[in-house]
Design a protein around this motif. Structure first.
Motif, PDB file in Angstrom:
ATOM      1  N   PRO A   1       0.841  -1.204   0.000  1.00 49.16           N
ATOM      2  CA  PRO A   1       0.000   0.000   0.000  1.00 49.16           C
ATOM      3  C   PRO A   1       0.876   1.254   0.000  1.00 49.16           C
ATOM      4  O   PRO A   1       2.024   1.219   0.452  1.00 49.16           O
ATOM      5  CB  PRO A   1      -0.795  -0.114   1.310  1.00 49.16           C
ATOM      6  CG  PRO A   1      -0.712  -1.546   1.711  1.00 49.16           C
ATOM      7  CD  PRO A   1       0.582  -2.063   1.165  1.00 49.16           C
ATOM      8  N   PHE A   2       0.362   2.345  -0.519  1.00 48.41           N
ATOM      9  CA  PHE A   2       1.143   3.560  -0.666  1.00 48.41           C
ATOM     10  C   PHE A   2       1.782   4.030   0.645  1.00 48.41           C
ATOM     11  O   PHE A   2       2.941   4.439   0.657  1.00 48.41           O
ATOM     12  CB  PHE A   2       0.289   4.692  -1.260  1.00 48.41           C
ATOM     13  CG  PHE A   2       0.058   4.531  -2.726  1.00 48.41           C
ATOM     14  CD1 PHE A   2       1.102   4.668  -3.626  1.00 48.41           C
ATOM     15  CD2 PHE A   2      -1.195   4.228  -3.214  1.00 48.41           C
ATOM     16  CE1 PHE A   2       0.900   4.512  -4.982  1.00 48.41           C
ATOM     17  CE2 PHE A   2      -1.413   4.066  -4.567  1.00 48.41           C
ATOM     18  CZ  PHE A   2      -0.368   4.210  -5.450  1.00 48.41           C
ATOM     19  N   LYS A   3       1.035   3.969   1.748  1.00 45.67           N
ATOM     20  CA  LYS A   3       1.603   4.416   3.026  1.00 45.67           C
ATOM     21  C   LYS A   3       2.823   3.586   3.398  1.00 45.67           C
ATOM     22  O   LYS A   3       3.822   4.116   3.887  1.00 45.67           O
ATOM     23  CB  LYS A   3       0.557   4.366   4.134  1.00 45.67           C
ATOM     24  CG  LYS A   3      -0.505   5.431   3.999  1.00 45.67           C
ATOM     25  CD  LYS A   3      -1.502   5.373   5.142  1.00 45.67           C
ATOM     26  CE  LYS A   3      -2.565   6.438   4.960  1.00 45.67           C
ATOM     27  NZ  LYS A   3      -3.541   6.432   6.043  1.00 45.67           N
ATOM     28  N   MET A   4       2.758   2.273   3.161  1.00 44.06           N
ATOM     29  CA  MET A   4       3.904   1.399   3.454  1.00 44.06           C
ATOM     30  C   MET A   4       5.084   1.727   2.538  1.00 44.06           C
ATOM     31  O   MET A   4       6.237   1.695   2.956  1.00 44.06           O
ATOM     32  CB  MET A   4       3.510  -0.073   3.278  1.00 44.06           C
ATOM     33  CG  MET A   4       2.655  -0.617   4.391  1.00 44.06           C
ATOM     34  SD  MET A   4       3.568  -0.752   5.936  1.00 44.06           S
ATOM     35  CE  MET A   4       4.753  -2.006   5.521  1.00 44.06           C
ATOM     36  N   ARG A   5       4.790   2.026   1.265  1.00 42.30           N
ATOM     37  CA  ARG A   5       5.864   2.351   0.321  1.00 42.30           C
ATOM     38  C   ARG A   5       6.654   3.573   0.803  1.00 42.30           C
ATOM     39  O   ARG A   5       7.878   3.588   0.746  1.00 42.30           O
ATOM     40  CB  ARG A   5       5.294   2.642  -1.066  1.00 42.30           C
ATOM     41  CG  ARG A   5       4.696   1.447  -1.732  1.00 42.30           C
ATOM     42  CD  ARG A   5       4.133   1.816  -3.075  1.00 42.30           C
ATOM     43  NE  ARG A   5       3.202   0.794  -3.516  1.00 42.30           N
ATOM     44  CZ  ARG A   5       2.532   0.846  -4.643  1.00 42.30           C
ATOM     45  NH1 ARG A   5       2.687   1.870  -5.455  1.00 42.30           N
ATOM     46  NH2 ARG A   5       1.711  -0.114  -4.978  1.00 42.30           N
ATOM     47  N   PHE A   6       5.935   4.574   1.255  1.00 41.82           N
ATOM     48  CA  PHE A   6       6.604   5.791   1.716  1.00 41.82           C
ATOM     49  C   PHE A   6       7.419   5.527   2.981  1.00 41.82           C
ATOM     50  O   PHE A   6       8.518   6.038   3.137  1.00 41.82           O
ATOM     51  CB  PHE A   6       5.596   6.918   1.936  1.00 41.82           C
ATOM     52  CG  PHE A   6       4.925   7.375   0.671  1.00 41.82           C
ATOM     53  CD1 PHE A   6       5.673   7.708  -0.443  1.00 41.82           C
ATOM     54  CD2 PHE A   6       3.546   7.444   0.586  1.00 41.82           C
ATOM     55  CE1 PHE A   6       5.065   8.122  -1.629  1.00 41.82           C
ATOM     56  CE2 PHE A   6       2.930   7.860  -0.582  1.00 41.82           C
ATOM     57  CZ  PHE A   6       3.690   8.197  -1.699  1.00 41.82           C
TER      58      PHE A   6
ATOM     59  N   ALA B   1      10.505   3.619   1.963  1.00 41.95           N
ATOM     60  CA  ALA B   1      11.443   4.457   1.206  1.00 41.95           C
ATOM     61  C   ALA B   1      12.306   5.291   2.154  1.00 41.95           C
ATOM     62  O   ALA B   1      13.461   5.585   1.858  1.00 41.95           O
ATOM     63  CB  ALA B   1      10.674   5.372   0.254  1.00 41.95           C
ATOM     64  N   ARG B   2      11.744   5.646   3.303  1.00 36.56           N
ATOM     65  CA  ARG B   2      12.490   6.464   4.260  1.00 36.56           C
ATOM     66  C   ARG B   2      13.236   5.630   5.305  1.00 36.56           C
ATOM     67  O   ARG B   2      14.151   6.103   5.939  1.00 36.56           O
ATOM     68  CB  ARG B   2      11.541   7.418   4.981  1.00 36.56           C
ATOM     69  CG  ARG B   2      10.974   8.491   4.054  1.00 36.56           C
ATOM     70  CD  ARG B   2       9.868   9.263   4.668  1.00 36.56           C
ATOM     71  NE  ARG B   2       9.984  10.546   5.258  1.00 36.56           N
ATOM     72  CZ  ARG B   2      10.828  11.520   5.010  1.00 36.56           C
ATOM     73  NH1 ARG B   2      11.782  11.354   4.186  1.00 36.56           N
ATOM     74  NH2 ARG B   2      10.745  12.684   5.600  1.00 36.56           N
TER      75      ARG B   2
ATOM     76  N   MET C   1      12.668  -1.668   5.119  1.00 36.03           N
ATOM     77  CA  MET C   1      12.731  -2.212   3.770  1.00 36.03           C
ATOM     78  C   MET C   1      13.500  -3.525   3.754  1.00 36.03           C
ATOM     79  O   MET C   1      13.083  -4.500   3.127  1.00 36.03           O
ATOM     80  CB  MET C   1      13.400  -1.194   2.828  1.00 36.03           C
ATOM     81  CG  MET C   1      13.498  -1.655   1.413  1.00 36.03           C
ATOM     82  SD  MET C   1      11.851  -1.839   0.736  1.00 36.03           S
ATOM     83  CE  MET C   1      12.243  -2.364  -0.897  1.00 36.03           C
ATOM     84  N   ASN C   2      14.617  -3.578   4.454  1.00 35.79           N
ATOM     85  CA  ASN C   2      15.418  -4.800   4.513  1.00 35.79           C
ATOM     86  C   ASN C   2      14.643  -5.953   5.154  1.00 35.79           C
ATOM     87  O   ASN C   2      14.732  -7.092   4.700  1.00 35.79           O
ATOM     88  CB  ASN C   2      16.721  -4.560   5.267  1.00 35.79           C
ATOM     89  CG  ASN C   2      17.691  -3.709   4.477  1.00 35.79           C
ATOM     90  OD1 ASN C   2      17.580  -3.595   3.264  1.00 35.79           O
ATOM     91  ND2 ASN C   2      18.630  -3.105   5.172  1.00 35.79           N
ATOM     92  N   LYS C   3      13.894  -5.663   6.228  1.00 39.62           N
ATOM     93  CA  LYS C   3      13.103  -6.704   6.880  1.00 39.62           C
ATOM     94  C   LYS C   3      12.015  -7.241   5.945  1.00 39.62           C
ATOM     95  O   LYS C   3      11.802  -8.450   5.856  1.00 39.62           O
ATOM     96  CB  LYS C   3      12.471  -6.168   8.168  1.00 39.62           C
ATOM     97  CG  LYS C   3      13.461  -5.985   9.290  1.00 39.62           C
ATOM     98  CD  LYS C   3      12.783  -5.410  10.520  1.00 39.62           C
ATOM     99  CE  LYS C   3      13.824  -5.136  11.608  1.00 39.62           C
ATOM    100  NZ  LYS C   3      13.219  -4.502  12.785  1.00 39.62           N
ATOM    101  N   ALA C   4      11.330  -6.332   5.242  1.00 38.07           N
ATOM    102  CA  ALA C   4      10.282  -6.754   4.306  1.00 38.07           C
ATOM    103  C   ALA C   4      10.878  -7.595   3.175  1.00 38.07           C
ATOM    104  O   ALA C   4      10.307  -8.625   2.790  1.00 38.07           O
ATOM    105  CB  ALA C   4       9.562  -5.534   3.729  1.00 38.07           C
TER     106      ALA C   4
END
Length: 163
Positions: free
Chosen positions: A123-128, A131-132, A137-140
Motif C-alpha cells: 500500500p502507498f503508506k507502506m511504500r513511503f 522508502a524512508r 525495507m530490509n526486513k520486508a
C-alpha cells in the motif's frame, strides 16, 4: 526476370507531440518560474537537474532539431524530431529505453528456459515508510525472499528434485 512489387505502407509516421502533454505543459509553464525563485533565494540546482529538465523540454520538438528521412520504396518523406535520450522522467525516452532493455534481456541474457517473475506490492503508506526507513525495507525484503524460497522448496520436493 523478377518483377518489382511496390511495398504498400498502410500507416504513416505521426509525431507524438509532447508539447500537448499535460506534464510537458506544466513543466514548460512553471520551470522558468521555479528557476527564478531559486535564484531569488540564492539557491542553485545541480547541473544534471537543469540539464534533465532542459532536455525534456526539447525532446521531440522539431524546432530543436530533426532528421529528414525518405523511403525509396513508397517515396514518402518526412521529418523525425530528435529525442533527449535522458534517464530521468521523459516518458518517451524512458519507454524506449525500457523496451530496448527488455528486448536485450529476452534475446541475450535470459536463457530459453521457463522463467517466473515475482512482484511484491505494498500500500502507498507502506511504500513511503519503507522508502524512508532502510531497516524496514530490509526486513520486508528478507521476509519476501524467505517466503519465495520456501514455496520453491516445497514445489521442488513435490516434483521429486528436492535440494
Amino acid at each position: 526476370m523478377v518483377a518489382a512489387v511496390p511495398y504498400i505502407h498502410n500507416k504513416s509516421y505521426r509525431r507524438h507531440r509532447p508539447e500537448q502533454n499535460l506534464l510537458y505543459r506544466k513543466i514548460e509553464t512553471y520551470w522558468p518560474i521555479f528557476l527564478k525563485e531559486q535564484q531569488r533565494v540564492g539557491k542553485a540546482l545541480p547541473h544534471f537537474v537543469r540539464d534533465e529538465f532542459d532536455g525534456f523540454l526539447e525532446c521531440g520538438i522539431p524546432e530543436n532539431g530533426f532528421v529528414r528521412v525518405y523511403c525509396y520504396g513508397c517515396r514518402h518523406s518526412g521529418i523525425i524530431p530528435f529525442s533527449c535520450k535522458r534517464r530521468g522522467f521523459c516518458p518517451s525516452c524512458c519507454a524506449r529505453r525500457m523496451n530496448d532493455e527488455a528486448a536485450h534481456l529476452v534475446d541475450a541474457v535470459i536463457p530459453e528456459i521457463p522463467v517466473r517473475q515475482w512482484v511484491l506490492s505494498f500500500p502507498f503508506k507502506m511504500r513511503f515508510l519503507m522508502a524512508r526507513n532502510q531497516g524496514l525495507m530490509n526486513k520486508a525484503l528478507k521476509i519476501y525472499i524467505t517466503e519465495i524460497q520456501s514455496f520453491q522448496r516445497k514445489r521442488a520436493k513435490g516434483v521429486g528434485s528436492a535440494t
